[in-house]
Scaffold this active site. Structure first.
Site, PDB file in Angstrom:
ATOM      1  N   GLU A   1      14.055 -69.258 -32.848  1.00 52.33           N
ATOM      2  CA  GLU A   1      13.846 -70.156 -31.866  1.00 52.33           C
ATOM      3  C   GLU A   1      13.484 -69.512 -30.510  1.00 52.33           C
ATOM      4  OE1 GLU A   1      16.755 -73.278 -31.589  1.00 52.33           O
ATOM      5  OE2 GLU A   1      16.480 -73.892 -33.510  1.00 52.33           O
TER       6      GLU A   1
ATOM      7  N   GLU B   1      16.017 -74.828 -40.863  1.00 50.20           N
ATOM      8  CA  GLU B   1      17.242 -75.650 -40.230  1.00 50.20           C
ATOM      9  C   GLU B   1      16.711 -77.095 -40.086  1.00 50.20           C
ATOM     10  OE1 GLU B   1      18.912 -74.520 -36.400  1.00 50.20           O
ATOM     11  OE2 GLU B   1      18.915 -72.225 -36.807  1.00 50.20           O
TER      12      GLU B   1
HETATM   13  C1  GCO Z   1      19.488 -74.299 -32.682  1.00 48.35           C
HETATM   14  C2  GCO Z   1      20.243 -73.291 -33.387  1.00 48.35           C
HETATM   15  C3  GCO Z   1      21.357 -73.506 -34.037  1.00 48.35           C
HETATM   16  C4  GCO Z   1      21.947 -74.744 -33.621  1.00 48.35           C
HETATM   17  C5  GCO Z   1      21.454 -76.053 -34.182  1.00 48.35           C
HETATM   18  C6  GCO Z   1      22.099 -77.415 -33.860  1.00 48.35           C
HETATM   19  O1  GCO Z   1      18.625 -74.883 -32.839  1.00 48.35           O
HETATM   20  O2  GCO Z   1      19.922 -74.555 -31.573  1.00 48.35           O
HETATM   21  O3  GCO Z   1      19.213 -72.664 -34.346  1.00 48.35           O
HETATM   22  O4  GCO Z   1      22.097 -72.394 -33.980  1.00 48.35           O
HETATM   23  O5  GCO Z   1      23.502 -74.984 -33.892  1.00 48.35           O
HETATM   24  O6  GCO Z   1      20.096 -76.103 -33.994  1.00 48.35           O
HETATM   25  O7  GCO Z   1      21.860 -77.534 -32.561  1.00 48.35           O
END
Ligand code: GCO
Length: 456
Positions: free
Chosen positions: A166, A359
């Site tokens: 990200e 994710e």
């Molecule tokens: C993000 C990260 C994760 C977070 C998840 C929930 O997207 O911020 O990759 O570490 O914990 O997405 O917010």
């Protein structure tokens, strides 16, 4: 009831990241990261929470791998704490840190769980923040050296690598919120380019490491962007937001270029400098094997006045969804079709890449425990609908090969601390007890059957 079945060999996984679960923040020679520093700065994290102990995974990894095995996970996505390997970001290696990941990787493999390693999930060694973090080519070089070490040491066993998690968040929002010590969005936008250079150079290093049987990619957080109405203002606004949060990150890693409608905006508003041709060449010469997508929600853009189109801050700052819209505990709209649209769009616009969802998951209130099972019906329903959306995209030809649920267990949710729970396994942060949730029991069946019966 609709029967949903995934292609043979579909990879079902779960994801975590180092700072969010490991704890042991200063143990066995680990150096300080910017997240240690941030969480130790009063007022930064909700309730003064820190990742000092987190899920204590550093000491409990065996128990956690056993849980993964019980769920039936085929793969596990986790990240490496760079300052565990190089406490100062570069130079001297910390063998104890290497040993921890050796043990973890070996334990996963012994349990038939494929390790998927993210090299950078935000815990930059503090020493490298002192030399300019992601605005500095020195940090790019340090990252590439760290990546090289990782490929050489773990490449025989780890076949799935993710360079960055990200960049929009850590290279734009962190600058915006001051995690590196200054608040400056222009610095953040400039940093995105150096992150891309570091990504491409790491791919180059991987290809020359001799482990050609593995794959390497990047994880981007992407969203489907919808104009609130058909008005030309909303449509134009949605195009700009899409350019900044999606295409600004997709175009360089797929096409070695930046979106031509956004470059002039950044040049004008943020003093974005011309991109050196050599950097674009590095990107062009080092294509990746797959794209990892993190997706939780969608974005809706409404623009009231024409001059608002020139106000990036106003356009981009997340707004609360309208009343009556289904939201998660984070306040994020639940919209599975957004994932479907996104998968199709990335597949069609970027020359049919191999895709993993790296994710997806939900924070919800899940405090009720019956017979030692957490009743997280909302999460189960969320996952069921998002899984179905992904399945629809596969049926339409999208080359989606795997799905990693965020997260294996409740953990440190960044500035929200422990106040938001995303796990399919509950963690009691006082006793470190792991407790199954309904969603994990359901996921176990999905993995076993490689599909499920959709209730609606
Ligand atoms: C993000 C990260 C994760 C977070 C998840 C929930 O997207 O911020 O990759 O570490 O914990 O997405 O917010």
């Amino acid at each position: 009831m609709k029967k949903i079945e995934y292609p043979k060999g579909f990879i079902w996984g779960a994801a975590t990241s180092s700072y969010q679960i490991e704890g042991a923040w200063n143990q066995d020679g680990k150096g300080e990261s910017i997240w240690d520093a941030a969480s130790h700065t009063p007022g930064t994290i909700k309730n003064g929470d820190t990742g000092d102990v987190a899920c204590d995974h550093y000491h409990r990894y065996k128990e956690d791998v056993k849980l993964m095995k019980d769920i039936g996970l085929k793969a596990y996505r986790f990240s490496i704490a760079w300052p565990r390997i190089f406490p100062l970001g570069k130079g001297k290696i910390n063998n104890k840190g290497v040993e921890f990941y050796d043990n973890l990787v070996n334990e996963l493999i012994a349990n038939d769980i494929e390790p998927c390693v993210t090299l950078y999930h935000w815990d930059l060694p503090s020493e490298l923040n002192k030399v300019g973090a992601w605005e500095s080519r020195e940090v790019v070089n340090a990252f590439v050296d760290y990546a090289k070490f990782m490929f050489n040491h773990f490449g025989d066993r780890v076949k799935n690598w993710i360079t960055f998690n990200e960049p929009l968040v850590f290279a734009v929002w962190f600058y915006f919120f001051g995690i590196y010590g200054k608040k400056d969005i222009a610095s953040g936008i400039r940093a995105t380019h150096l992150v891309n250079v570091a990504h491409a150079k790491a791919i180059e290093a991987y290809r020359s490491s001799g482990y050609s049987d593995g794959q390497i990619g990047i994880t981007l957080n992407l969203n489907s962007i919808y104009p609130k109405t058909n008005s030309s203002l909303d449509v134009e606004g949605a195009k700009i937001v899409d350019g900044v949060i999606n295409r600004w990150f997709l175009d360089p890693v797929f096409k070695a270029e930046y979106p031509s409608d956004i470059v002039p905006i950044f040049e004008k508003e943020l003093n974005f400098p011309p991109i050196p041709k050599d950097d674009l060449k590095i990107l062009e010469e080092n294509p990746m094997d797959f794209i990892g997508i993190n997706n939780y929600s969608c974005t809706r853009v409404g623009v009231k006045k024409p001059e608002d189109l020139n106000d990036l801050g106003k356009l981009l700052l997340p707004k609360r969804p309208e009343k009556g819209v289904e939201v998660s505990e984070m306040g994020w709209e639940v919209y599975p079709d957004g994932l479907y649209d996104l998968l199709k769009r990335v597949y069609n616009d970027y020359n049919h890449p191999l895709i993993y969802i790296t994710e997806n998951g939900m924070a919800c209130k899940d405090d009720i425990i019956v017979d030692n099972i957490v009743q997280d019906d909302d999460r189960l329903s969320y996952l069921e609908r998002y899984f179905e959306a992904a399945h629809r995209a596969i049926s339409d030809g999208v080359n989606l090969k795997g799905y990693f649920v965020w997260s294996l267990m409740d953990n440190f949710e960044w500035i929200e601390g422990y106040s938001k729970r995303f796990g399919i396994i509950r963690v009691n942060f006082e006793t470190q007890e792991r407790i199954w949730k309904k969603s994990a029991l359901w996921y176990k069946e999905v993995i076993r059957d490689n599909g499920f019966n959709m209730k609606k």
